[in-house]
Design a protein around this motif. Structure first.
Motif, PDB file in Angstrom:
ATOM      1  N   GLU A   1      13.021  -5.758   0.986  1.00 33.29           N
ATOM      2  CA  GLU A   1      12.316  -5.842  -0.285  1.00 33.29           C
ATOM      3  C   GLU A   1      10.848  -6.109  -0.001  1.00 33.29           C
ATOM      4  O   GLU A   1      10.521  -6.843   0.922  1.00 33.29           O
ATOM      5  N   TYR A   2       9.990  -5.502  -0.817  1.00 29.72           N
ATOM      6  CA  TYR A   2       8.546  -5.596  -0.603  1.00 29.72           C
ATOM      7  C   TYR A   2       7.883  -6.233  -1.822  1.00 29.72           C
ATOM      8  O   TYR A   2       8.188  -5.859  -2.957  1.00 29.72           O
ATOM      9  N   LYS A   3       6.970  -7.172  -1.542  1.00 26.78           N
ATOM     10  CA  LYS A   3       6.177  -7.763  -2.616  1.00 26.78           C
ATOM     11  C   LYS A   3       4.775  -7.157  -2.516  1.00 26.78           C
ATOM     12  O   LYS A   3       4.051  -7.399  -1.551  1.00 26.78           O
ATOM     13  N   ALA A   4       4.424  -6.342  -3.483  1.00 27.00           N
ATOM     14  CA  ALA A   4       3.183  -5.572  -3.384  1.00 27.00           C
ATOM     15  C   ALA A   4       2.352  -5.692  -4.653  1.00 27.00           C
ATOM     16  O   ALA A   4       2.829  -6.109  -5.707  1.00 27.00           O
ATOM     17  N   ARG A   5       1.074  -5.310  -4.501  1.00 30.06           N
ATOM     18  CA  ARG A   5       0.153  -5.183  -5.622  1.00 30.06           C
ATOM     19  C   ARG A   5      -0.406  -3.768  -5.593  1.00 30.06           C
ATOM     20  O   ARG A   5      -0.414  -3.126  -4.550  1.00 30.06           O
ATOM     21  N   HIS A   6      -0.877  -3.325  -6.739  1.00 30.83           N
ATOM     22  CA  HIS A   6      -1.563  -2.034  -6.722  1.00 30.83           C
ATOM     23  C   HIS A   6      -2.650  -2.004  -7.787  1.00 30.83           C
ATOM     24  O   HIS A   6      -2.617  -2.758  -8.759  1.00 30.83           O
ATOM     25  N   ILE A   7      -3.593  -1.117  -7.542  1.00 26.50           N
ATOM     26  CA  ILE A   7      -4.621  -0.797  -8.533  1.00 26.50           C
ATOM     27  C   ILE A   7      -4.485   0.691  -8.803  1.00 26.50           C
ATOM     28  O   ILE A   7      -4.561   1.505  -7.888  1.00 26.50           O
ATOM     29  N   LEU A   8      -4.259   1.043 -10.042  1.00 26.55           N
ATOM     30  CA  LEU A   8      -4.051   2.442 -10.420  1.00 26.55           C
ATOM     31  C   LEU A   8      -5.264   2.949 -11.186  1.00 26.55           C
ATOM     32  O   LEU A   8      -5.691   2.328 -12.167  1.00 26.55           O
ATOM     33  N   VAL A   9      -5.804   4.081 -10.720  1.00 28.05           N
ATOM     34  CA  VAL A   9      -6.958   4.691 -11.392  1.00 28.05           C
ATOM     35  C   VAL A   9      -6.677   6.185 -11.588  1.00 28.05           C
ATOM     36  O   VAL A   9      -5.726   6.733 -11.024  1.00 28.05           O
ATOM     37  N   ALA A  10      -7.557   6.836 -12.351  1.00 28.29           N
ATOM     38  CA  ALA A  10      -7.285   8.219 -12.749  1.00 28.29           C
ATOM     39  C   ALA A  10      -7.681   9.259 -11.714  1.00 28.29           C
ATOM     40  O   ALA A  10      -7.138  10.369 -11.702  1.00 28.29           O
ATOM     41  N   ASP A  11      -8.646   8.955 -10.836  1.00 25.49           N
ATOM     42  CA  ASP A  11      -9.124   9.986  -9.905  1.00 25.49           C
ATOM     43  C   ASP A  11      -9.357   9.425  -8.515  1.00 25.49           C
ATOM     44  O   ASP A  11      -9.478   8.207  -8.315  1.00 25.49           O
ATOM     45  N   GLU A  12      -9.432  10.324  -7.528  1.00 26.80           N
ATOM     46  CA  GLU A  12      -9.540   9.923  -6.134  1.00 26.80           C
ATOM     47  C   GLU A  12     -10.871   9.234  -5.829  1.00 26.80           C
ATOM     48  O   GLU A  12     -10.906   8.261  -5.072  1.00 26.80           O
ATOM     49  N   LYS A  13     -11.976   9.724  -6.422  1.00 29.80           N
ATOM     50  CA  LYS A  13     -13.289   9.126  -6.141  1.00 29.80           C
ATOM     51  C   LYS A  13     -13.316   7.647  -6.536  1.00 29.80           C
ATOM     52  O   LYS A  13     -13.805   6.788  -5.794  1.00 29.80           O
TER      53      LYS A  13
ATOM     54  N   GLU B   1      -4.586   3.564   2.093  1.00 32.14           N
ATOM     55  CA  GLU B   1      -5.547   4.555   1.634  1.00 32.14           C
ATOM     56  C   GLU B   1      -5.132   4.978   0.233  1.00 32.14           C
ATOM     57  O   GLU B   1      -3.997   4.717  -0.206  1.00 32.14           O
ATOM     58  N   PRO B   2      -5.999   5.636  -0.549  1.00 32.75           N
ATOM     59  CA  PRO B   2      -5.592   6.084  -1.881  1.00 32.75           C
ATOM     60  C   PRO B   2      -4.338   6.965  -1.826  1.00 32.75           C
ATOM     61  O   PRO B   2      -4.249   7.882  -1.005  1.00 32.75           O
ATOM     62  N   VAL B   3      -3.364   6.634  -2.669  1.00 34.94           N
ATOM     63  CA  VAL B   3      -2.080   7.352  -2.717  1.00 34.94           C
ATOM     64  C   VAL B   3      -1.966   8.042  -4.066  1.00 34.94           C
ATOM     65  O   VAL B   3      -2.049   7.387  -5.117  1.00 34.94           O
ATOM     66  N   LYS B   4      -1.757   9.354  -4.048  1.00 35.54           N
ATOM     67  CA  LYS B   4      -1.653  10.121  -5.292  1.00 35.54           C
ATOM     68  C   LYS B   4      -0.199  10.204  -5.733  1.00 35.54           C
ATOM     69  O   LYS B   4       0.703  10.474  -4.935  1.00 35.54           O
ATOM     70  N   SER B   5       0.042   9.951  -7.016  1.00 35.39           N
ATOM     71  CA  SER B   5       1.369  10.134  -7.612  1.00 35.39           C
ATOM     72  C   SER B   5       1.184  10.786  -8.975  1.00 35.39           C
ATOM     73  O   SER B   5       0.060  11.086  -9.391  1.00 35.39           O
ATOM     74  N   GLN B   6       2.271  10.958  -9.671  1.00 35.02           N
ATOM     75  CA  GLN B   6       2.212  11.569 -10.997  1.00 35.02           C
ATOM     76  C   GLN B   6       1.439  10.713 -11.991  1.00 35.02           C
ATOM     77  O   GLN B   6       1.022  11.185 -13.053  1.00 35.02           O
ATOM     78  N   PHE B   7       1.231   9.440 -11.651  1.00 38.77           N
ATOM     79  CA  PHE B   7       0.562   8.514 -12.566  1.00 38.77           C
ATOM     80  C   PHE B   7      -0.946   8.414 -12.317  1.00 38.77           C
ATOM     81  O   PHE B   7      -1.675   7.924 -13.171  1.00 38.77           O
TER      82      PHE B   7
ATOM     83  N   HIS C   1      -3.365   5.356  -6.435  1.00 42.46           N
ATOM     84  CA  HIS C   1      -3.036   3.945  -6.195  1.00 42.46           C
ATOM     85  C   HIS C   1      -3.738   3.423  -4.942  1.00 42.46           C
ATOM     86  O   HIS C   1      -3.802   4.118  -3.927  1.00 42.46           O
ATOM     87  N   ILE C   2      -4.220   2.198  -5.031  1.00 41.91           N
ATOM     88  CA  ILE C   2      -4.570   1.408  -3.853  1.00 41.91           C
ATOM     89  C   ILE C   2      -3.509   0.318  -3.783  1.00 41.91           C
ATOM     90  O   ILE C   2      -3.345  -0.465  -4.723  1.00 41.91           O
ATOM     91  N   ILE C   3      -2.772   0.268  -2.667  1.00 43.83           N
ATOM     92  CA  ILE C   3      -1.640  -0.648  -2.549  1.00 43.83           C
ATOM     93  C   ILE C   3      -1.961  -1.745  -1.532  1.00 43.83           C
ATOM     94  O   ILE C   3      -2.528  -1.472  -0.470  1.00 43.83           O
ATOM     95  N   LYS C   4      -1.580  -2.957  -1.863  1.00 45.53           N
ATOM     96  CA  LYS C   4      -1.688  -4.071  -0.930  1.00 45.53           C
ATOM     97  C   LYS C   4      -0.304  -4.692  -0.762  1.00 45.53           C
ATOM     98  O   LYS C   4       0.360  -5.016  -1.752  1.00 45.53           O
ATOM     99  N   LEU C   5       0.135  -4.827   0.487  1.00 40.95           N
ATOM    100  CA  LEU C   5       1.444  -5.413   0.762  1.00 40.95           C
ATOM    101  C   LEU C   5       1.284  -6.907   1.019  1.00 40.95           C
ATOM    102  O   LEU C   5       0.646  -7.319   1.991  1.00 40.95           O
ATOM    103  N   ASP C   6       1.875  -7.721   0.152  1.00 41.17           N
ATOM    104  CA  ASP C   6       1.764  -9.177   0.293  1.00 41.17           C
ATOM    105  C   ASP C   6       2.823  -9.753   1.224  1.00 41.17           C
ATOM    106  O   ASP C   6       2.550 -10.669   1.998  1.00 41.17           O
ATOM    107  N   ASP C   7       4.059  -9.231   1.142  1.00 39.31           N
ATOM    108  CA  ASP C   7       5.130  -9.826   1.944  1.00 39.31           C
ATOM    109  C   ASP C   7       6.322  -8.873   2.017  1.00 39.31           C
ATOM    110  O   ASP C   7       6.450  -7.944   1.200  1.00 39.31           O
ATOM    111  N   VAL C   8       7.199  -9.120   3.000  1.00 35.16           N
ATOM    112  CA  VAL C   8       8.437  -8.341   3.186  1.00 35.16           C
ATOM    113  C   VAL C   8       9.560  -9.326   3.480  1.00 35.16           C
ATOM    114  O   VAL C   8       9.346 -10.341   4.168  1.00 35.16           O
TER     115      VAL C   8
END
Length: 257
Positions: free
Chosen positions: A130-142, A203-209, A212-219
């Motif tokens: 199990e992963y405890k993560a955070r993310h920041i979701l934005v509309a474009d890659e720039k 790195e920026p991760v593209k999805s249907q939404f 994302h910029i993802i930060k992994l806090d714990d596993v």
């Protein structure tokens, strides 16, 4: 006066002889039996409302209203309408079906042994990480790249998430997604999460939404819910299976042409 009293007594005795039940009210000479009110009150109290004189007054008011409207419908001959007849037949059928299922469930409850057996069967799926993560979701890659640059310069992840993430539910909590299995996310996000090291940024991760910029806090090793935590859900599922099997068996035995 004496004659009137005799008549009242005679009527009372006649009603007693015919087994007439007590009425909550009488509408145009038609009695609404007390057991109908009791049934309504039982339904309401089973949903958590407390029995009270106020509740019974509301039930009585509703029953009286329904009786007035039903009598008016009968006056207009609506009971003879073909569609109305069909709907009444279907309503009667549904009541009988519901009563049959309830009767079956009472007579065939799911045992504790069956529940534990099912839990043992599914708990193998609780293994893994199990992963405890955070993310920041934005509309474009720039925008995602700019945010990543700011994070690398030392800006706080929580602050940027609250300010710029378009995922408002997690954003207001600093992007926190809680503990989760990577498979519960869309594939692009889940795969990137599994590749991260604790405390690192993706790195920026593209999805249907969006991006994302993802930060992994714990596993941690997944432990899954306890038996007591999933017992109510297992109860519903196994009972549903038993009912479905019962219905299927009855249909198979029926002579259908």
């Amino acid at each position: 006066m004496r004659q009137t009293k005799k008549i009242v007594v005679a009527v009372s005795l006649a009603l007693a002889a015919t087994g007439a039940v007590a009425a909550v009210a009488t509408v145009n000479g038609v009695a609404i039996p007390d057991n109908r009110a009791d049934f309504f009150v039982k339904q309401v109290t089973e949903r958590g409302q407390k029995d009270s004189p106020e509740l019974r007054a509301k039930v009585k008011e509703e029953l009286v209203r329904n009786e007035v409207l039903a009598q008016e419908a009968a006056k207009k001959g609506l009971e003879k309408n073909a569609d109305v007849k069909t709907r009444l037949d279907l309503a009667r059928q549904q009541v009988l079906v519901g009563s049959l299922i309830n009767d079956y469930v009472k007579a065939n409850p799911v045992s504790e042994a069956d529940l534990k057996k099912e839990y043992d069967r599914i708990k193998v799926n609780f293994s893994g990480k199990e992963y405890k993560a955070r993310h920041i979701l934005v509309a474009d890659e720039k925008t995602a790249q700019d945010i990543l640059a700011d994070l690398k310069k030392g800006k706080k992840f929580d602050d940027i998430a609250k300010e710029k993430s378009i995922d408002k539910n997690s954003g207001q909590n600093g992007g926190d997604l809680g503990w989760a299995n990577p498979n519960s996310f869309v594939p692009e996000f889940g795969n990137a999460l599994k590749e991260l090291q604790k405390g690192k940024l993706s790195e920026p991760v593209k999805s249907q939404f969006g991006w994302h910029i993802i930060k992994l806090d714990d596993v941690r090793d997944a432990k899954g819910p306890s038996f007591d935590e999933v017992k109510p859900e297992l109860q519903r599922e196994l009972q549903g299976r038993k009912v479905q099997q019962y219905v299927d068996d009855l249909v198979k035995k029926a002579k259908i042409q």
